[in-house]
Design a protein around this motif. Structure first.
Motif, PDB file in Angstrom:
ATOM      1  N   VAL A 110       0.871  -1.169   0.000  1.00 51.08           N
ATOM      2  CA  VAL A 110       0.000   0.000   0.000  1.00 51.08           C
ATOM      3  C   VAL A 110       0.910   1.222   0.000  1.00 51.08           C
ATOM      4  N   ALA A 111       0.606   2.202  -0.818  1.00 50.61           N
ATOM      5  CA  ALA A 111       1.450   3.390  -0.921  1.00 50.61           C
ATOM      6  C   ALA A 111       1.362   4.219   0.352  1.00 50.61           C
ATOM      7  N   THR A 112       2.503   4.507   0.949  1.00 52.80           N
ATOM      8  CA  THR A 112       2.543   5.288   2.183  1.00 52.80           C
ATOM      9  C   THR A 112       1.818   6.622   2.019  1.00 52.80           C
ATOM     10  N   GLY A 113       2.051   7.294   0.900  1.00 53.97           N
ATOM     11  CA  GLY A 113       1.397   8.572   0.642  1.00 53.97           C
ATOM     12  C   GLY A 113      -0.108   8.465   0.659  1.00 53.97           C
ATOM     13  N   SER A 114      -0.638   7.364   0.131  1.00 51.72           N
ATOM     14  CA  SER A 114      -2.094   7.162   0.117  1.00 51.72           C
ATOM     15  C   SER A 114      -2.641   7.024   1.533  1.00 51.72           C
ATOM     16  N   VAL A 115      -1.890   6.374   2.396  1.00 52.32           N
ATOM     17  CA  VAL A 115      -2.327   6.187   3.783  1.00 52.32           C
ATOM     18  C   VAL A 115      -2.316   7.529   4.515  1.00 52.32           C
ATOM     19  N   PHE A 116      -1.210   8.266   4.392  1.00 52.76           N
ATOM     20  CA  PHE A 116      -1.071   9.514   5.146  1.00 52.76           C
ATOM     21  C   PHE A 116      -1.971  10.638   4.640  1.00 52.76           C
ATOM     22  N   THR A 117      -2.403  10.586   3.388  1.00 55.15           N
ATOM     23  CA  THR A 117      -3.273  11.646   2.869  1.00 55.15           C
ATOM     24  C   THR A 117      -4.741  11.273   2.910  1.00 55.15           C
ATOM     25  N   ASP A 118      -5.066  10.084   3.394  1.00 57.36           N
ATOM     26  CA  ASP A 118      -6.454   9.645   3.456  1.00 57.36           C
ATOM     27  C   ASP A 118      -7.233  10.487   4.473  1.00 57.36           C
ATOM     28  N   SER A 119      -8.405  10.928   4.096  1.00 58.48           N
ATOM     29  CA  SER A 119      -9.209  11.795   4.964  1.00 58.48           C
ATOM     30  C   SER A 119      -9.711  11.078   6.213  1.00 58.48           C
ATOM     31  N   LEU A 120      -9.710   9.753   6.221  1.00 58.15           N
ATOM     32  CA  LEU A 120     -10.176   8.997   7.386  1.00 58.15           C
ATOM     33  C   LEU A 120      -9.068   8.678   8.390  1.00 58.15           C
ATOM     34  N   LEU A 121      -7.846   9.088   8.099  1.00 60.53           N
ATOM     35  CA  LEU A 121      -6.739   8.828   9.029  1.00 60.53           C
ATOM     36  C   LEU A 121      -6.957   9.599  10.318  1.00 60.53           C
ATOM     37  N   LYS A 122      -6.950   8.867  11.414  1.00 62.91           N
ATOM     38  CA  LYS A 122      -7.107   9.464  12.743  1.00 62.91           C
ATOM     39  C   LYS A 122      -5.822  10.206  13.101  1.00 62.91           C
ATOM     40  N   ARG A 123      -5.960  11.465  13.486  1.00 63.65           N
ATOM     41  CA  ARG A 123      -4.779  12.293  13.772  1.00 63.65           C
ATOM     42  C   ARG A 123      -4.816  12.924  15.166  1.00 63.65           C
ATOM     43  N   ASP A 124      -5.657  12.393  16.042  1.00 65.91           N
ATOM     44  CA  ASP A 124      -5.797  13.014  17.359  1.00 65.91           C
ATOM     45  C   ASP A 124      -5.491  12.062  18.511  1.00 65.91           C
ATOM     46  N   ASN A 128       1.626   9.077  24.421  1.00 69.54           N
ATOM     47  CA  ASN A 128       1.902   8.585  25.763  1.00 69.54           C
ATOM     48  C   ASN A 128       3.207   9.221  26.226  1.00 69.54           C
ATOM     49  N   PRO A 129       3.190   9.973  27.331  1.00 72.23           N
ATOM     50  CA  PRO A 129       4.408  10.644  27.784  1.00 72.23           C
ATOM     51  C   PRO A 129       5.444   9.704  28.386  1.00 72.23           C
ATOM     52  N   VAL A 130       5.053   8.471  28.681  1.00 74.13           N
ATOM     53  CA  VAL A 130       5.955   7.512  29.301  1.00 74.13           C
ATOM     54  C   VAL A 130       6.678   6.727  28.209  1.00 74.13           C
ATOM     55  N   ALA A 131       7.960   6.537  28.389  1.00 76.33           N
ATOM     56  CA  ALA A 131       8.750   5.766  27.427  1.00 76.33           C
ATOM     57  C   ALA A 131       8.592   4.288  27.742  1.00 76.33           C
ATOM     58  N   VAL A 132       7.569   3.671  27.160  1.00 78.72           N
ATOM     59  CA  VAL A 132       7.260   2.273  27.414  1.00 78.72           C
ATOM     60  C   VAL A 132       7.394   1.504  26.113  1.00 78.72           C
ATOM     61  N   PHE A 133       8.064   0.371  26.170  1.00 80.98           N
ATOM     62  CA  PHE A 133       8.085  -0.517  25.024  1.00 80.98           C
ATOM     63  C   PHE A 133       7.944  -1.927  25.531  1.00 80.98           C
ATOM     64  N   GLU A 134       6.814  -2.524  25.225  1.00 81.07           N
ATOM     65  CA  GLU A 134       6.554  -3.907  25.586  1.00 81.07           C
ATOM     66  C   GLU A 134       5.814  -4.556  24.427  1.00 81.07           C
ATOM     67  N   PRO A 135       5.900  -5.872  24.305  1.00 80.32           N
ATOM     68  CA  PRO A 135       5.111  -6.526  23.269  1.00 80.32           C
ATOM     69  C   PRO A 135       3.637  -6.175  23.437  1.00 80.32           C
ATOM     70  N   ASP A 136       2.967  -5.953  22.344  1.00 77.26           N
ATOM     71  CA  ASP A 136       1.538  -5.616  22.302  1.00 77.26           C
ATOM     72  C   ASP A 136       1.213  -4.241  22.878  1.00 77.26           C
ATOM     73  N   TYR A 137       2.213  -3.387  23.099  1.00 77.55           N
ATOM     74  CA  TYR A 137       1.967  -2.044  23.604  1.00 77.55           C
ATOM     75  C   TYR A 137       1.543  -1.135  22.449  1.00 77.55           C
ATOM     76  N   GLY A 138       0.614  -0.258  22.707  1.00 73.41           N
ATOM     77  CA  GLY A 138       0.224   0.760  21.743  1.00 73.41           C
ATOM     78  C   GLY A 138      -0.647   0.224  20.632  1.00 73.41           C
ATOM     79  N   HIS A 139      -0.792   1.049  19.608  1.00 77.21           N
ATOM     80  CA  HIS A 139      -1.587   0.673  18.442  1.00 77.21           C
ATOM     81  C   HIS A 139      -1.089   1.470  17.232  1.00 77.21           C
ATOM     82  N   ASN A 140      -1.637   1.155  16.079  1.00 77.37           N
ATOM     83  CA  ASN A 140      -1.199   1.781  14.841  1.00 77.37           C
ATOM     84  C   ASN A 140      -2.393   2.472  14.186  1.00 77.37           C
TER      85      ASN A 140
END
Length: 185
Positions: A110-124, A128-140
């Motif tokens: 999938v073209a990166t540009g198409s993803v970033f310019t899509d009007s449905l991309l959530k931008r809000d 997270n102010p905490v520097a956490v890295f664990e498996p299954d942490y966060g979302h995309n």
């Protein structure tokens, strides 16, 4: 190869070097896989030419050059696990646990540009102010858009969810299109 040439020219401009080089790239990562192949190639070019041309630039200086090439390039110059902030230029080193992952490519990118310019991309999404890295942490936030643009990503993710250990959630890499999941709990 195009990003590597841009990296070489950017390094020449930043350092005033008149040296040159022939660059050949042999790709093994599928294009559009979302694995940072081109960004990694550009970062390797910066690091390699810094050494080859004996420029003596620090990693920090190379990261500044890298930021002008692409958002992921400074991460690869950084050279260690990190959380990225901003558009990828603010990096915080983290200790990543040793974990095995299954990685699969859906057969289409999938073209990166198409993803970033899509009007449905959530931008809000709040940062997270905490520097956490664990498996299954966060979302995309890019995943729903990429899956809508290329349904094979969603199909692959669903297939992996049925095969992965309980409690493991398959996710898409970067802006797509590979899907990964922990191999075991």
């Amino acid at each position: 190869t195009e990003l590597c040439c841009r990296a070489a020219r950017a390094l020449q401009a930043a350092t005033g070097s008149a040296l040159g080089v022939d660059i050949h790239v042999s790709k093994r990562v599928p294009q559009g896989a979302g694995l940072g192949g081109g960004s990694s190639d550009a970062a390797t070019t910066l690091l390699g030419l810094n050494r080859l041309w004996r420029l003596g630039q620090s990693r920090e200086a190379l990261q500044q050059v890298a930021a002008g090439i692409g958002a992921d390039v400074p991460f690869f110059v950084f050279g260690q696990p990190a959380l990225a902030r901003g558009v990828g230029e603010r990096l915080l080193a983290v200790t990543a646990p040793v974990t095995d992952y299954v990685l699969a490519f859906p057969g289409a990118g999938v073209a990166t540009g198409s993803v970033f310019t899509d009007s449905l991309l959530k931008r809000d999404t709040p940062v997270n102010p905490v520097a956490v890295f664990e498996p299954d942490y966060g979302h995309n936030d890019l995943q729903p858009v990429a899956e809508r643009l290329e349904p094979r990503i969603a199909a692959l993710r669903a297939d992996m969810a049925r095969l992965c250990p309980p409690g493991t959630t398959p996710r898409m890499t970067g802006s797509g299109a590979c899907v990964f999941a922990r191999a075991h709990n």
